[in-house]
Design a protein around this motif. Structure first.
Motif, PDB file in Angstrom:
ATOM      1  N   GLU A 174       0.822  -1.205   0.000  1.00 25.63           N
ATOM      2  CA  GLU A 174       0.000   0.000   0.000  1.00 25.63           C
ATOM      3  C   GLU A 174       0.862   1.264   0.000  1.00 25.63           C
ATOM      4  N   PHE A 175       2.092   1.154   0.443  1.00 27.86           N
ATOM      5  CA  PHE A 175       3.013   2.292   0.448  1.00 27.86           C
ATOM      6  C   PHE A 175       4.026   2.192  -0.693  1.00 27.86           C
ATOM      7  N   GLY A 176       3.739   1.335  -1.672  1.00 25.78           N
ATOM      8  CA  GLY A 176       4.605   1.213  -2.827  1.00 25.78           C
ATOM      9  C   GLY A 176       5.843   0.389  -2.602  1.00 25.78           C
ATOM     10  N   LEU A 177       5.902  -0.373  -1.518  1.00 26.16           N
ATOM     11  CA  LEU A 177       7.063  -1.213  -1.210  1.00 26.16           C
ATOM     12  C   LEU A 177       6.691  -2.667  -1.502  1.00 26.16           C
ATOM     13  N   ILE A 178       7.279  -3.219  -2.543  1.00 20.61           N
ATOM     14  CA  ILE A 178       6.924  -4.559  -3.006  1.00 20.61           C
ATOM     15  C   ILE A 178       7.980  -5.552  -2.535  1.00 20.61           C
ATOM     16  N   ILE A 179       7.512  -6.598  -1.848  1.00 18.53           N
ATOM     17  CA  ILE A 179       8.390  -7.676  -1.374  1.00 18.53           C
ATOM     18  C   ILE A 179       8.234  -8.862  -2.317  1.00 18.53           C
ATOM     19  N   PRO A 180       9.319  -9.449  -2.817  1.00 17.99           N
ATOM     20  CA  PRO A 180       9.205 -10.616  -3.704  1.00 17.99           C
ATOM     21  C   PRO A 180       8.500 -11.778  -3.005  1.00 17.99           C
ATOM     22  N   GLN A 181       7.918 -12.652  -3.812  1.00 18.97           N
ATOM     23  CA  GLN A 181       7.246 -13.826  -3.267  1.00 18.97           C
ATOM     24  C   GLN A 181       8.252 -14.738  -2.579  1.00 18.97           C
ATOM     25  N   GLY A 182       7.767 -15.446  -1.582  1.00 19.07           N
ATOM     26  CA  GLY A 182       8.634 -16.313  -0.787  1.00 19.07           C
ATOM     27  C   GLY A 182       8.763 -15.778   0.619  1.00 19.07           C
ATOM     28  N   ILE A 183       8.495 -16.636   1.588  1.00 17.37           N
ATOM     29  CA  ILE A 183       8.485 -16.183   2.975  1.00 17.37           C
ATOM     30  C   ILE A 183       9.874 -15.782   3.453  1.00 17.37           C
ATOM     31  N   GLU A 227      15.221  -4.027   6.592  1.00 17.60           N
ATOM     32  CA  GLU A 227      15.929  -2.974   5.872  1.00 17.60           C
ATOM     33  C   GLU A 227      14.990  -1.827   5.507  1.00 17.60           C
ATOM     34  N   LEU A 228      13.749  -2.184   5.112  1.00 16.36           N
ATOM     35  CA  LEU A 228      12.790  -1.136   4.756  1.00 16.36           C
ATOM     36  C   LEU A 228      12.371  -0.319   5.972  1.00 16.36           C
ATOM     37  N   LEU A 229      12.275  -0.982   7.118  1.00 19.97           N
ATOM     38  CA  LEU A 229      11.897  -0.260   8.329  1.00 19.97           C
ATOM     39  C   LEU A 229      13.007   0.689   8.788  1.00 19.97           C
ATOM     40  N   GLU A 230      14.250   0.343   8.518  1.00 19.34           N
ATOM     41  CA  GLU A 230      15.367   1.195   8.896  1.00 19.34           C
ATOM     42  C   GLU A 230      15.632   2.311   7.889  1.00 19.34           C
ATOM     43  N   ASP A 231      15.101   2.157   6.676  1.00 20.58           N
ATOM     44  CA  ASP A 231      15.345   3.140   5.629  1.00 20.58           C
ATOM     45  C   ASP A 231      14.466   4.370   5.857  1.00 20.58           C
ATOM     46  N   ALA A 232      15.085   5.529   6.062  1.00 24.36           N
ATOM     47  CA  ALA A 232      14.324   6.758   6.330  1.00 24.36           C
ATOM     48  C   ALA A 232      13.822   7.422   5.062  1.00 24.36           C
ATOM     49  N   SER A 233      14.273   6.987   3.904  1.00 20.79           N
ATOM     50  CA  SER A 233      13.890   7.645   2.656  1.00 20.79           C
ATOM     51  C   SER A 233      12.553   7.177   2.099  1.00 20.79           C
ATOM     52  N   GLU A 282       9.645   7.252   3.613  1.00 22.11           N
ATOM     53  CA  GLU A 282       8.565   8.084   4.149  1.00 22.11           C
ATOM     54  C   GLU A 282       7.477   7.278   4.857  1.00 22.11           C
ATOM     55  N   LEU A 283       7.828   6.176   5.470  1.00 20.12           N
ATOM     56  CA  LEU A 283       6.847   5.422   6.256  1.00 20.12           C
ATOM     57  C   LEU A 283       6.611   6.122   7.580  1.00 20.12           C
ATOM     58  N   PRO A 284       5.340   6.267   8.011  1.00 19.25           N
ATOM     59  CA  PRO A 284       5.058   6.885   9.313  1.00 19.25           C
ATOM     60  C   PRO A 284       5.654   6.071  10.453  1.00 19.25           C
ATOM     61  N   GLY A 285       5.993   6.733  11.536  1.00 24.91           N
ATOM     62  CA  GLY A 285       6.590   6.042  12.672  1.00 24.91           C
ATOM     63  C   GLY A 285       5.667   5.008  13.282  1.00 24.91           C
ATOM     64  N   ALA A 286       4.374   5.339  13.387  1.00 30.63           N
ATOM     65  CA  ALA A 286       3.413   4.379  13.951  1.00 30.63           C
ATOM     66  C   ALA A 286       3.303   3.138  13.067  1.00 30.63           C
ATOM     67  N   PHE A 287       3.381   3.338  11.746  1.00 28.31           N
ATOM     68  CA  PHE A 287       3.292   2.204  10.830  1.00 28.31           C
ATOM     69  C   PHE A 287       4.528   1.316  10.938  1.00 28.31           C
ATOM     70  N   ARG A 288       5.696   1.930  11.128  1.00 25.03           N
ATOM     71  CA  ARG A 288       6.921   1.144  11.301  1.00 25.03           C
ATOM     72  C   ARG A 288       6.826   0.257  12.542  1.00 25.03           C
ATOM     73  N   LEU A 289       6.289   0.811  13.619  1.00 22.71           N
ATOM     74  CA  LEU A 289       6.131   0.018  14.844  1.00 22.71           C
ATOM     75  C   LEU A 289       5.132  -1.113  14.635  1.00 22.71           C
ATOM     76  N   LEU A 290       4.072  -0.833  13.863  1.00 22.96           N
ATOM     77  CA  LEU A 290       3.067  -1.861  13.600  1.00 22.96           C
ATOM     78  C   LEU A 290       3.662  -3.017  12.805  1.00 22.96           C
ATOM     79  N   VAL A 291       4.418  -2.687  11.766  1.00 25.31           N
ATOM     80  CA  VAL A 291       5.023  -3.742  10.941  1.00 25.31           C
ATOM     81  C   VAL A 291       6.061  -4.521  11.742  1.00 25.31           C
ATOM     82  N   GLN A 292       6.782  -3.834  12.606  1.00 17.88           N
ATOM     83  CA  GLN A 292       7.756  -4.528  13.452  1.00 17.88           C
ATOM     84  C   GLN A 292       7.069  -5.516  14.384  1.00 17.88           C
ATOM     85  N   ARG A 293       5.883  -5.130  14.894  1.00 18.25           N
ATOM     86  CA  ARG A 293       5.119  -6.059  15.749  1.00 18.25           C
ATOM     87  C   ARG A 293       4.690  -7.285  14.954  1.00 18.25           C
ATOM     88  N   LEU A 294       4.233  -7.060  13.726  1.00 18.48           N
ATOM     89  CA  LEU A 294       3.842  -8.193  12.880  1.00 18.48           C
ATOM     90  C   LEU A 294       5.040  -9.067  12.537  1.00 18.48           C
TER      91      LEU A 294
END
Length: 344
Positions: free
Chosen positions: A145-154, A163-169, A171-183
């Motif tokens: 939904e934020f334009g970040l595509i992960i290749p198939q395969g777990i 790497e995407l969560l650490e990348d500041a460029s 523009e992911l919101p901070g709350a969303f980064r924490l949510l994805v980290q929880r998942l």
């Protein structure tokens, strides 16, 4: 009158009984609570008891066998045609009583406590695998939904998402980064549960002589071997290997009439889990066989005539027959074995 055949409609708390004598006349039509079942059946003279293979059926089958009764379990879909009227507990018990006495009825082998415990490991592991896949897909969908595509395969989730969560460029919101980290943490926990259960299954596999014997067949590993041994039980309940393959849904479905044979796709009957394991194992064998340019094995011969999916099902069918031969005749797997009938 003495009861010769008894049909029991199992439930959680209320059980319906229908018994007939040697002439087929009903002599028992009653309903019992769970706490009354053992006391009633232990005092009943030994007879043939039929039940549907459903929840707690194997427990009651072992218990009633201890009382001296002959117990037969049947698939519910085979009992359904004998229900004469509207569905209710009394009609179901009567249908079970009639179905168990049919000479051509097919029965479900009664599982031991050890078999059920091993299959419980497989069931829970498969549940964690499905939850892990769903969690990985959810992470992949949210990032897309934020334009970040992960290749198939777990495997790409654990490698790319941090790497995407650490990348500041990005523009992911901070709350969303924490949510994805929880998942992501939840995904790692599920993966750890799967690996822990696989360790327990492999431990049982190494302690089982039959399971270790099946692991020598190409395309069958510890997971598949342990599931086959725990599910099939006594292979001598089947007349031949083709019955095992048909029981797993690895044979064509028929729609024949008027003497004209019309074979369709796979019947896909029986245990979905075992069929999936066998076909996945066959795909693994085909993957390695296709990398050998000068290979002249049976699989390579099939691959020259048909596509990989058809070859995988054919190999899974062959492995099912081999499993029956090894278990029913107490043999060791030999890759160079040639049947005496074929040699003649």
């Amino acid at each position: 009158m003495k009861v010769t055949t008894l049909g029991i409609d199992l439930a959680k708390n209320v059980f319906q009984l229908h018994g007939v004598n040697e002439f087929g006349k009903p002599v028992i039509k009653k309903q019992l609570k769970r706490e009354q079942m053992a006391a009633f059946l232990v005092n009943l003279p030994p007879c043939l008891i039929g039940m549907e293979a459903c929840g707690s059926a194997h427990y009651w089958a072992r218990k009633l066998q201890g009382f001296g009764h002959t117990v037969k379990l049947m698939a519910p879909q085979l009992v359904k045609p004998y229900v004469k009227t509207n569905k209710n507990d009394a009609a179901d018990a009567e249908a079970i009583c009639e179905a168990v006495a049919r000479p051509n009825m097919r029965f479900v082998p009664i599982k031991s406590v050890e078999q059920q415990s091993v299959l419980a490991l497989h069931t829970v592991r498969q549940g964690f695998v499905k939850a892990r896949t769903a969690q990985a897909n959810q992470i992949r969908g949210l990032l897309s939904e934020f334009g970040l595509i992960i290749p198939q395969g777990i495997g790409h989730i654990a490698n790319r998402v941090p790497e995407l969560l650490e990348d500041a460029s990005n523009e992911l919101p901070g709350a969303f980064r924490l949510l994805v980290q929880r998942l992501l943490d939840h995904l790692k926990e599920l993966d750890g549960q799967v690996k822990e259960l696989e360790t327990q299954i492999v431990k049982w596999h190494r302690q089982s002589e039959l399971s270790s014997k099946l692991a020598g067949v190409p395309g069958i590993g510890p997971i598949t071997a342990s599931a086959l041994v725990a599910t099939i039980g006594d292979a001598r309940n089947f007349d031949n290997g083709r019955q095992v393959a048909a029981w797993l849904g690895l044979v064509p479905r028929q729609h024949s009439s008027g003497g004209k044979q019309n074979l369709l796709g796979l019947s896909k009957r029986g245990d979905i889990y075992l069929r999936t394991l066998l076909i996945h194992g066959a795909h693994s064998v085909i993957h390695w066989e296709s990398r050998k340019p000068d290979c002249c094995s049976w699989v390579s011969g099939v691959l020259k005539r048909r596509n990989k999916n058809v070859a995988a099902v054919a190999l899974a069918n062959k492995n099912a027959r081999i499993v029956w031969a090894l278990l029913a005749h107490d043999r060791e797997f030999r890759a160079d074995y040639v049947s005496t009938r074929v040699a003649a």
